[in-house]
Design a protein around this motif. Structure first.
Motif, mmCIF file in Angstrom:
data_model
loop_
_atom_site.group_PDB
_atom_site.id
_atom_site.type_symbol
_atom_site.label_atom_id
_atom_site.label_comp_id
_atom_site.label_asym_id
_atom_site.label_seq_id
_atom_site.Cartn_x
_atom_site.Cartn_y
_atom_site.Cartn_z
ATOM 1 N N SER A 14 52.293 59.165 -0.773
ATOM 2 C CA SER A 14 53.436 60.053 -1.026
ATOM 3 C C SER A 14 52.955 61.491 -1.122
ATOM 4 O O SER A 14 51.831 61.755 -1.545
ATOM 5 C CB SER A 14 54.114 59.685 -2.347
ATOM 6 N N PHE A 15 53.824 62.405 -0.712
ATOM 7 C CA PHE A 15 53.624 63.832 -0.961
ATOM 8 C C PHE A 15 54.803 64.288 -1.801
ATOM 9 O O PHE A 15 55.952 64.054 -1.421
ATOM 10 C CB PHE A 15 53.600 64.621 0.348
ATOM 11 N N ASN A 16 54.548 64.901 -2.919
ATOM 12 C CA ASN A 16 55.621 65.386 -3.799
ATOM 13 C C ASN A 16 56.681 64.313 -4.036
ATOM 14 O O ASN A 16 57.868 64.528 -3.803
ATOM 15 C CB ASN A 16 56.312 66.625 -3.209
ATOM 16 N N ALA A 17 56.252 63.144 -4.407
ATOM 17 C CA ALA A 17 57.145 62.033 -4.770
ATOM 18 C C ALA A 17 57.936 61.446 -3.596
ATOM 19 O O ALA A 17 58.759 60.558 -3.773
ATOM 20 C CB ALA A 17 58.099 62.425 -5.886
ATOM 21 N N ALA A 19 57.627 59.263 -0.179
ATOM 22 C CA ALA A 19 56.650 58.411 0.515
ATOM 23 C C ALA A 19 56.615 58.771 2.000
ATOM 24 O O ALA A 19 57.604 58.583 2.707
ATOM 25 C CB ALA A 19 57.005 56.950 0.329
ATOM 26 N N ALA A 20 55.499 59.309 2.470
ATOM 27 C CA ALA A 20 55.333 59.592 3.899
ATOM 28 C C ALA A 20 54.983 58.298 4.626
ATOM 29 O O ALA A 20 55.377 58.077 5.768
ATOM 30 C CB ALA A 20 54.239 60.625 4.115
ATOM 31 N N VAL A 21 54.226 57.429 3.948
ATOM 32 C CA VAL A 21 53.877 56.106 4.470
ATOM 33 C C VAL A 21 54.141 55.124 3.338
ATOM 34 O O VAL A 21 53.656 55.311 2.222
ATOM 35 C CB VAL A 21 52.387 56.064 4.891
ATOM 36 N N PRO A 39 60.172 58.563 15.031
ATOM 37 C CA PRO A 39 60.693 59.919 15.199
ATOM 38 C C PRO A 39 59.843 60.924 14.423
ATOM 39 O O PRO A 39 58.984 60.538 13.627
ATOM 40 C CB PRO A 39 62.111 59.826 14.624
ATOM 41 N N SER A 40 60.124 62.190 14.637
ATOM 42 C CA SER A 40 59.402 63.241 13.929
ATOM 43 C C SER A 40 59.561 63.060 12.417
ATOM 44 O O SER A 40 60.651 62.762 11.939
ATOM 45 C CB SER A 40 59.970 64.586 14.371
ATOM 46 N N GLY A 41 58.473 63.176 11.687
ATOM 47 C CA GLY A 41 58.527 63.066 10.235
ATOM 48 C C GLY A 41 58.507 61.642 9.720
ATOM 49 O O GLY A 41 58.649 61.402 8.526
ATOM 50 N N SER A 42 58.290 60.661 10.610
ATOM 51 C CA SER A 42 58.336 59.265 10.154
ATOM 52 C C SER A 42 57.038 58.815 9.493
ATOM 53 O O SER A 42 56.962 57.714 8.969
ATOM 54 C CB SER A 42 58.663 58.345 11.336
ATOM 55 N N GLY A 43 55.995 59.656 9.566
ATOM 56 C CA GLY A 43 54.750 59.291 8.891
ATOM 57 C C GLY A 43 53.614 58.914 9.830
ATOM 58 O O GLY A 43 52.558 58.446 9.379
ATOM 59 N N LYS A 44 53.806 59.150 11.135
ATOM 60 C CA LYS A 44 52.802 58.719 12.120
ATOM 61 C C LYS A 44 51.456 59.397 11.881
ATOM 62 O O LYS A 44 50.420 58.741 11.814
ATOM 63 C CB LYS A 44 53.279 59.051 13.546
ATOM 64 N N THR A 45 51.487 60.723 11.755
ATOM 65 C CA THR A 45 50.231 61.459 11.576
ATOM 66 C C THR A 45 49.592 61.096 10.245
ATOM 67 O O THR A 45 48.367 60.920 10.154
ATOM 68 C CB THR A 45 50.496 62.980 11.661
ATOM 69 N N THR A 46 50.406 60.943 9.217
ATOM 70 C CA THR A 46 49.863 60.574 7.901
ATOM 71 C C THR A 46 49.161 59.217 7.983
ATOM 72 O O THR A 46 48.070 59.041 7.429
ATOM 73 C CB THR A 46 50.995 60.541 6.848
ATOM 74 N N LEU A 47 49.764 58.277 8.699
ATOM 75 C CA LEU A 47 49.154 56.960 8.847
ATOM 76 C C LEU A 47 47.778 57.076 9.520
ATOM 77 O O LEU A 47 46.792 56.496 9.053
ATOM 78 C CB LEU A 47 50.094 56.056 9.668
ATOM 79 N N ASP A 160 46.857 60.738 18.585
ATOM 80 C CA ASP A 160 48.070 61.286 17.972
ATOM 81 C C ASP A 160 48.825 62.140 18.984
ATOM 82 O O ASP A 160 48.440 63.277 19.241
ATOM 83 C CB ASP A 160 47.684 62.130 16.749
ATOM 84 N N GLU A 161 49.847 61.578 19.587
ATOM 85 C CA GLU A 161 50.656 62.273 20.601
ATOM 86 C C GLU A 161 49.771 63.059 21.564
ATOM 87 O O GLU A 161 49.987 64.260 21.776
ATOM 88 C CB GLU A 161 51.631 63.248 19.916
ATOM 89 N N PRO A 162 48.781 62.415 22.195
ATOM 90 C CA PRO A 162 47.785 63.185 22.936
ATOM 91 C C PRO A 162 48.337 63.896 24.167
ATOM 92 O O PRO A 162 47.706 64.820 24.658
ATOM 93 C CB PRO A 162 46.751 62.134 23.347
#
Ligand code: ATP
Length: 358
Positions: A14-17, A19-21, A39-47, A160-162
């Motif tokens: 989580s970031f600031n409460a 959950a990104a993943v 979609p954008s913001g779904s947590g792909k990069t964080t994963l 990551d979205e190469p």
């Protein structure tokens, strides 16, 4: 069977409460590509950053090659995880030549030269070894990034979205090339993208990530043709739904009868998900449906049609058929495969029925 190369269990960050993943479970068998669509913001990069070791999980566990690399008790830093990364911006070292960029991750001095030559050849760039990153095209830079990642002999490569900075035509070419290279080298990979077509093409398996949760995982064919919920079906482009009444002979819809069964009693009503290419259409003076619009798309034409009930559906046709708005037509579902069915938003188990003999 060998252990999966990568395992995530109940992975949460989580970031600031927020959950990104959230409670992500996944595993990638050795040599396979798992495409993660979200979609954008779904947590792909964080994963990916969690797997690479650039973020620490709040909960859960990551194992690479059957060794824990992140858990409540363990945190292995990125440089010791044997993970290669290829990002959307190629992140090459600008002051190093192509060859030196590729050589960067190779620890073993003695065969460094041959290894660089080998990986440059693999990505078709042996002639550009002495160039600097600013002298490369976007596609070439991405190939160097891939060669650099592979040369370090990682257990897994994270992409990551190469291709997102490449133009449409190059994107398609690169995705074919990169898939071939990953397969030829037997590389285990996680590939994240927001582009459905890319995920369907790249993945041996595919997972859909939305709002930090893995909602469905399976072969690209299974995920595409049988989304697990109505809202996933919409996300995956099953943009149209029609009511289907359960009968002993199949599902009755305003677009004809479908030879498939669901585990509900006769008379129950379900929602059938379909795409414009599942809908057949024929000009028919006596037809009760009316063409509202013809949307020319080059190779195909999309017809927007009003059914007798007033419901509006779309039918995808070859560009050779030309019908003007106002034409009367007949429409029917002709999907050549069972269509997904939903009750209260959840997918129902479907059974194909044997075709009737006449
Ligand atoms: P995109 O496709 O746009 O790159 P994504 O699926 O990769 O998106 P992430 O970058 O993983 O998504 O972000 C997931 C969520 O976590 C977003 O809501 C984002 O704002 C948030 N987030 C990511 N990194 C941080 C951070 N370092 N601090 C605070 N919030 C973050």
């Amino acid at each position: 069977m060998s252990q999966p190369a990568v395992i995530c269990r109940a992975l949460t960050k989580s970031f600031n409460a927020t959950a990104a993943v959230h409670a992500v479970d996944l595993s990638v068998p050795e040599g396979q590509i798992l495409a993660i669509l979200g979609p954008s913001g779904s947590g792909k990069t964080t994963l990916l950053r969690l797997i690479a070791g650039f973020e620490e999980p709040d909960h859960g566990e990551i194992r690479i090659n059957d060794q824990p690399v992140a858990s409540a008790a363990v945190f292995v830093p990125p440089e010791r995880r044997r993970v290669g990364m290829v990002f959307q911006s190629h992140a090459l070292f600008p002051h190093l030549t192509v060859a030196d960029n590729v050589a960067f991750g190779i620890r073993d001095e003695h065969d460094r030269h041959q290894r660089v030559a080998h990986f440059l050849e693999l990505v078709g760039l042996e002639k550009l070894a002495a160039r600097y990153p600013h002298e490369l095209s976007g596609g070439e830079s991405q190939r160097v990034a891939l060669a650099r990642a592979l040369a370090a002999e990682p257990v897994v490569v994270l992409l990551d979205e190469p291709f997102s900075n490449l133009d449409a035509e190059l994107r398609v070419r690169m995705r074919e090339e990169v898939r071939l290279i990953l397969k030829e080298t037997g590389t285990t990979a996680l590939f994240v993208t927001h582009d459905q077509e890319e995920a369907l093409f790249m993945g041996d398996r595919m997972a859909v990530l939305r709002a930090g949760r893995l909602e469905q995982e399976g072969t690209p064919e299974a995920v595409y043709s049988n989304p697990a919920s109505r809202s996933l079906a919409e996300f995956l482009g099953h943009a149209e739904f029609i009511a289907g009444v359960v009968t002993d002979a199949g599902l009755e819809t305003e677009l004809g009868r479908l030879a498939q069964r669901v585990d509900l009693p006769p008379g129950s009503v379900v929602e059938v998900g379909f795409r414009a290419d599942d809908v057949a259409l024929a000009a028919d003076e006596a037809g009760e449906a009316e063409v509202l619009a013809r949307i020319f798309r080059g190779g195909t034409t999309l017809y927007r049609v009003k059914l007798p009930s007033g419901k509006i559906v779309h039918s995808m046709q070859a560009h050779t058929l030309t019908l003007e708005p106002g034409s009367r037509v007949r429409l029917w579902l002709e999907p050549h495969h069972p269509l997904p069915c939903y009750a209260e938003g959840k997918a129902l188990r479907i059974h194909e029925m044997a075709p009737r003999r006449h």
